[in-house]
Design a protein around this motif. Structure first.
Motif, PDB file in Angstrom:
ATOM      1  N   PHE A 232      47.956  51.147  56.443  1.00 44.76           N
ATOM      2  CA  PHE A 232      47.668  50.056  57.199  1.00 44.76           C
ATOM      3  C   PHE A 232      48.413  48.717  56.852  1.00 44.76           C
ATOM      4  N   SER A 233      48.534  47.658  57.648  1.00 41.38           N
ATOM      5  CA  SER A 233      49.408  46.717  57.417  1.00 41.38           C
ATOM      6  C   SER A 233      48.878  45.730  56.076  1.00 41.38           C
ATOM      7  N   GLU A 234      49.837  45.055  55.604  1.00 40.74           N
ATOM      8  CA  GLU A 234      49.539  44.240  54.529  1.00 40.74           C
ATOM      9  C   GLU A 234      48.232  43.212  54.524  1.00 40.74           C
ATOM     10  N   TRP A 235      48.091  42.710  55.931  1.00 43.56           N
ATOM     11  CA  TRP A 235      47.196  41.945  56.152  1.00 43.56           C
ATOM     12  C   TRP A 235      45.576  42.785  56.011  1.00 43.56           C
ATOM     13  N   SER A 236      45.685  43.868  56.722  1.00 44.90           N
ATOM     14  CA  SER A 236      44.535  44.879  56.767  1.00 44.90           C
ATOM     15  C   SER A 236      44.146  45.127  55.305  1.00 44.90           C
ATOM     16  N   GLY A 237      45.327  45.409  54.435  1.00 42.09           N
ATOM     17  CA  GLY A 237      45.054  45.654  53.217  1.00 42.09           C
ATOM     18  C   GLY A 237      44.416  44.715  52.233  1.00 42.09           C
ATOM     19  N   MET A 238      44.773  43.583  52.671  1.00 39.39           N
ATOM     20  CA  MET A 238      44.125  42.336  52.008  1.00 39.39           C
ATOM     21  C   MET A 238      42.635  42.121  52.056  1.00 39.39           C
ATOM     22  N   MET A 239      42.377  42.410  53.323  1.00 40.73           N
ATOM     23  CA  MET A 239      41.013  42.493  53.908  1.00 40.73           C
ATOM     24  C   MET A 239      39.975  43.424  53.225  1.00 40.73           C
ATOM     25  N   PHE A 240      40.771  44.555  53.072  1.00 38.11           N
ATOM     26  CA  PHE A 240      39.787  45.840  52.912  1.00 38.11           C
ATOM     27  C   PHE A 240      39.706  45.754  51.492  1.00 38.11           C
ATOM     28  N   ALA A 241      40.496  44.873  50.789  1.00 40.88           N
ATOM     29  CA  ALA A 241      40.467  44.685  49.194  1.00 40.88           C
ATOM     30  C   ALA A 241      39.162  44.186  48.617  1.00 40.88           C
ATOM     31  N   HIS A 242      38.564  43.529  49.850  1.00 37.02           N
ATOM     32  CA  HIS A 242      37.433  42.571  49.522  1.00 37.02           C
ATOM     33  C   HIS A 242      36.162  43.586  49.805  1.00 37.02           C
ATOM     34  N   THR A 243      36.360  44.646  49.732  1.00 35.99           N
ATOM     35  CA  THR A 243      35.144  45.657  49.870  1.00 35.99           C
ATOM     36  C   THR A 243      34.256  45.757  48.747  1.00 35.99           C
ATOM     37  N   VAL A 244      35.018  45.454  47.299  1.00 39.71           N
ATOM     38  CA  VAL A 244      34.386  45.338  46.248  1.00 39.71           C
ATOM     39  C   VAL A 244      33.308  44.210  46.108  1.00 39.71           C
ATOM     40  N   PHE A 245      33.291  43.343  47.060  1.00 39.38           N
ATOM     41  CA  PHE A 245      32.264  42.271  47.327  1.00 39.38           C
ATOM     42  C   PHE A 245      31.038  42.940  47.465  1.00 39.38           C
ATOM     43  N   PHE A 246      30.756  43.566  48.294  1.00 37.45           N
ATOM     44  CA  PHE A 246      29.549  44.158  48.594  1.00 37.45           C
ATOM     45  C   PHE A 246      29.028  45.185  47.351  1.00 37.45           C
ATOM     46  N   VAL A 247      29.964  45.941  46.815  1.00 30.70           N
ATOM     47  CA  VAL A 247      29.516  46.548  45.436  1.00 30.70           C
ATOM     48  C   VAL A 247      28.934  45.530  44.273  1.00 30.70           C
ATOM     49  N   CYS A 248      29.760  44.665  44.069  1.00 28.23           N
ATOM     50  CA  CYS A 248      29.598  43.647  43.057  1.00 28.23           C
ATOM     51  C   CYS A 248      28.099  43.022  43.458  1.00 28.23           C
ATOM     52  N   LEU A 249      27.834  42.676  44.777  1.00 29.43           N
ATOM     53  CA  LEU A 249      26.556  42.084  45.241  1.00 29.43           C
ATOM     54  C   LEU A 249      25.303  43.212  44.911  1.00 29.43           C
ATOM     55  N   CYS A 250      25.629  44.416  44.973  1.00 27.88           N
ATOM     56  CA  CYS A 250      24.588  45.266  45.219  1.00 27.88           C
ATOM     57  C   CYS A 250      24.150  45.422  43.568  1.00 27.88           C
ATOM     58  N   TYR A 251      25.267  45.238  42.614  1.00 28.86           N
ATOM     59  CA  TYR A 251      24.959  45.367  41.108  1.00 28.86           C
ATOM     60  C   TYR A 251      24.252  44.139  40.518  1.00 28.86           C
ATOM     61  N   SER A 252      24.102  42.919  41.285  1.00 27.84           N
ATOM     62  CA  SER A 252      23.584  41.824  40.879  1.00 27.84           C
ATOM     63  C   SER A 252      22.386  41.349  41.415  1.00 27.84           C
ATOM     64  N   ASN A 253      21.785  41.815  42.534  1.00 30.87           N
ATOM     65  CA  ASN A 253      20.917  41.338  43.222  1.00 30.87           C
ATOM     66  C   ASN A 253      19.598  41.590  42.996  1.00 30.87           C
ATOM     67  N   THR A 254      19.325  42.492  41.989  1.00 32.52           N
ATOM     68  CA  THR A 254      17.781  43.061  41.742  1.00 32.52           C
ATOM     69  C   THR A 254      17.008  41.861  41.335  1.00 32.52           C
ATOM     70  N   PHE A 255      17.193  41.260  40.476  1.00 36.18           N
ATOM     71  CA  PHE A 255      16.345  40.048  40.018  1.00 36.18           C
ATOM     72  C   PHE A 255      16.156  39.005  41.068  1.00 36.18           C
ATOM     73  N   TYR A 256      17.020  38.673  41.543  1.00 33.75           N
ATOM     74  CA  TYR A 256      16.898  37.481  42.261  1.00 33.75           C
ATOM     75  C   TYR A 256      16.098  37.845  43.671  1.00 33.75           C
ATOM     76  N   VAL A 257      16.376  39.245  44.240  1.00 33.06           N
ATOM     77  CA  VAL A 257      15.622  39.615  45.466  1.00 33.06           C
ATOM     78  C   VAL A 257      14.108  39.835  45.013  1.00 33.06           C
ATOM     79  N   THR A 258      13.839  40.163  43.512  1.00 35.51           N
ATOM     80  CA  THR A 258      12.617  40.537  43.554  1.00 35.51           C
ATOM     81  C   THR A 258      11.846  39.061  43.090  1.00 35.51           C
TER      82      THR A 258
END
Length: 595
Positions: A232-258
């Motif tokens: 995919f294009s360089e721009w699309s690649g830069m956008m898809f790189a931020h997929t990790v944002f959702f993974v990091c959010l999953c790893y850190s939300n337990t306490f705050y949501v509780t």
């Protein structure tokens, strides 16, 4: 700096932010469940295990994307680097399903659930988690190859096809988890029991589903798109790189949501924290009493125009809290710094780097090492100002205090990271540590700055010791000052034989780079003093301070902690000279104090 590299630095930044938030949140959740038996259940213990997996996974996100920004790996090199991350990511993925199954079994088959023995329950829960994680990690070992990958994340450690299967497996698990959630919601909606409690439970479950979908599940869907469409294009690649944002959010939300969705957990958390927080109706009299007894001693022998007497003695408590917060920030810096020696000497043992490669690997370490070096000076300066200029210290607003304390730390640390970025080059270095990420001249300047800071810290410690020693001589009965002198002397000795010694030895290595092989082997052990400096705070504090030991026992082992009455007997000033403004601290019943 091109757009792609800048994008990677942005990703690295929020990975570190999520690491800090996740470390704090997951640790607090585990601590809360440990401290409150009424919150301990099979499900909550599973959530604690999940929090541990999340903590380890967050380290994985930092290892692959922060410490090696812009680095290109082969699949097999990537696997060696993040094998632990693959294991724990798989474990936390399967434990999500186990937790929902646990709730479902409890709701649908309560008799069977209660009769299930602990050993059988542990086997039912542990076996699938371990088996699934070991299988997936072994699969990565057998299917990895020498192809280059543009991102060192878990799916890319496998070969291309197996990486897709790995991702599809997590999507399948995510769908199963959502189906189980929907079954639970349907069960509670159709129940004929207490509607109010069940509606509240439904709302919590619906929130859990939404959070699950927009963190972990969404991250896996985007990951699948990346794996299936690698071109995919360089721009699309830069956008898809931020997929990790959702993974990091999953790893850190337990306490705050509780905390957000459960009033019961919030109340229990506040009750646990009341041991630490000092303020009206939010702290034990034991804590306030010990701090006031120390504060009155200083107030009596301070400047004549000081307003620190008992009528405003709660201000001393605030000062102690300010000092403790600075030490907590320093401890946070030390935790992050401790990952530096591991990344540059454990995971890459025997590797040879250029200075620029080394800088990209340990830029965060340079920042936090500089920050913890400056905060040492800030802490001792803070004490010195409190002792010598108590009126000025007392009148300083919280905003000004934060600005005066925080600005030099951030500016100093940022300046040295920028200096390293501007002066690094392509020379080969035999050790990837902060001084060697700079050019030779800049590294000497970097090291000499830390030696200068250390000398200033020692000078301030000497002034403090002299001040307390003079007071103890003028007041022959003042044992508190003599005790303070001994503690400060111990602090100086530890400071000299850890951080200060490490900086002097580093100066020798940088200034005289040509030495024999035997001497080189001996000097390489200077890291011992650095690591000792990063890890001694808690143990030295427990050793030298009875007050901290008592409070530590009251938090973690209440049965071992001294009774409040015995502490009061050793602190006579707790029961004397208390004004009406302080009486609110002492309006608790004995039952409340013991709790």
């Amino acid at each position: 700096m091109d757009g792609r590299l800048l994008n990677l630095y942005v990703i690295a930044f929020y990975k570190v932010v999520f690491l800090v938030l996740g470390f704090i949140g997951n640790s607090l959740f585990i601590h809360l469940i440990y401290r409150r038996k009424q919150l301990q259940s099979r499900t909550s213990i599973l959530q604690c295990v999940q929090c541990i997996f999340h903590l380890l996974c967050q380290i994985g996100t930092v290892v692959s994307g922060v410490l090696d920004v812009g680095t290109l790996y082969r699949r097999n090199e990537c696997l060696k680097r993040i094998a632990f991350y693959i294991f724990f990511q798989t474990a936390q993925g399967i434990i999500m399903m186990v937790i929902v199954l646990d709730i479902l079994a409890f709701v649908k088959f309560p008799v069977f659930y209660r009769r299930l023995s602990s050993s059988a329950y542990i086997a039912f829960v542990t076996v699938p988690v371990l088996a699934f994680s070991v299988f997936t990690t072994s699969l990565a070992i057998f299917t990895t190859n020498d192809e280059f990958v543009y991102s060192c994340g878990p799916p890319f450690a496998f070969d291309a096809q197996t990486g897709v299967y790995y991702n599809m497996l997590f999507i399948l698990l995510g769908i199963i988890v959502m189906i189980l959630y929907l079954i639970l919601i349907w069960i509670f909606q159709t129940s004929n029991q207490n509607r109010t409690n069940f509606l509240r439970t439904i709302k919590r479950l619906q929130l859990s589903v939404l959070i699950f979908i927009f963190t972990w599940f969404f991250g896996q869907i985007l990951g699948f798109v990346v794996l299936r469409a690698p071109e995919f294009s360089e721009w699309s690649g830069m956008m898809f790189a931020h997929t990790v944002f959702f993974v990091c959010l999953c790893y850190s939300n337990t306490f705050y949501v509780t905390m957000m969705r459960s009033k019961e957990y919030r109340q229990e958390f506040y009750s646990v924290c009341s041991v630490w927080v000092v303020g009206p109706l939010d702290s034990d009299t034991v804590v306030v009493g010990v701090l006031l007894s120390e504060g009155e001693g200083i107030a009596r022998h301070s400047q004549k125009d000081s307003l620190l007497w008992v009528e405003n003695s709660t201000w001393w408590v605030n000062m102690v809290v300010d000092e403790a917060i600075l030490q907590c920030v320093q401890a946070g810096f030390h935790i992050i710094c401790q990952t530096g020696p591991v990344m540059s000497g454990v995971f890459d043992m025997g590797a040879v780097y250029t200075r620029s490669d080394c800088f990209h690997k340990i830029a965060y370490y340079i920042f936090f090492q500089a920050a913890q070096g400056m905060i040492m000076l800030i802490i001792v300066l803070d004490i010195l100002i409190f002792v010598k200029f108590p009126v000025f210290y007392r009148r300083l607003s919280v905003t000004k205090y934060i600005f005066i304390s925080g600005s030099p730390i951030l500016l100093f640390a940022s300046a040295y990271v920028i200096l390293a970025h501007l002066t690094t080059n392509e020379e080969t270095v035999y050790a990837c540590t902060p001084p060697f990420a700079f050019s030779t001249t800049a590294s000497m300047f970097y090291n000499q700055t830390f030696i200068t800071l250390s000398v200033v810290v020692l000078l301030f410690y000497t002034i403090l010791i002299n001040a307390f020693y003079t007071r103890s001589r003028n007041q022959s009965s003042n044992r508190s000052s003599l005790k303070t002198v001994k503690r400060l002397q111990l602090t100086v000795i530890i400071f000299i034989f850890t951080w200060f010694t490490s900086q002097l030895l580093s100066f020798i290595v940088i200034f005289f780079p040509n030495f024999s092989k035997l001497l080189g082997l001996a000097i390489s052990h200077l890291i011992l003093f650095v690591c000792l400096s990063y890890s001694n705070t808690f143990y030295v504090t427990m050793w030298r301070s009875k007050e901290y030991r008592d409070q530590f026992y009251s938090v973690w082992w209440p049965k071992w902690s001294p009774q409040s009455s015995s502490i009061a007997r050793h602190s006579p000033s707790v029961t004397l000279k208390i004004t009406n403004s302080e009486s609110m601290f002492y309006r608790r019943s004995p039952t409340q104090i013991e709790s």
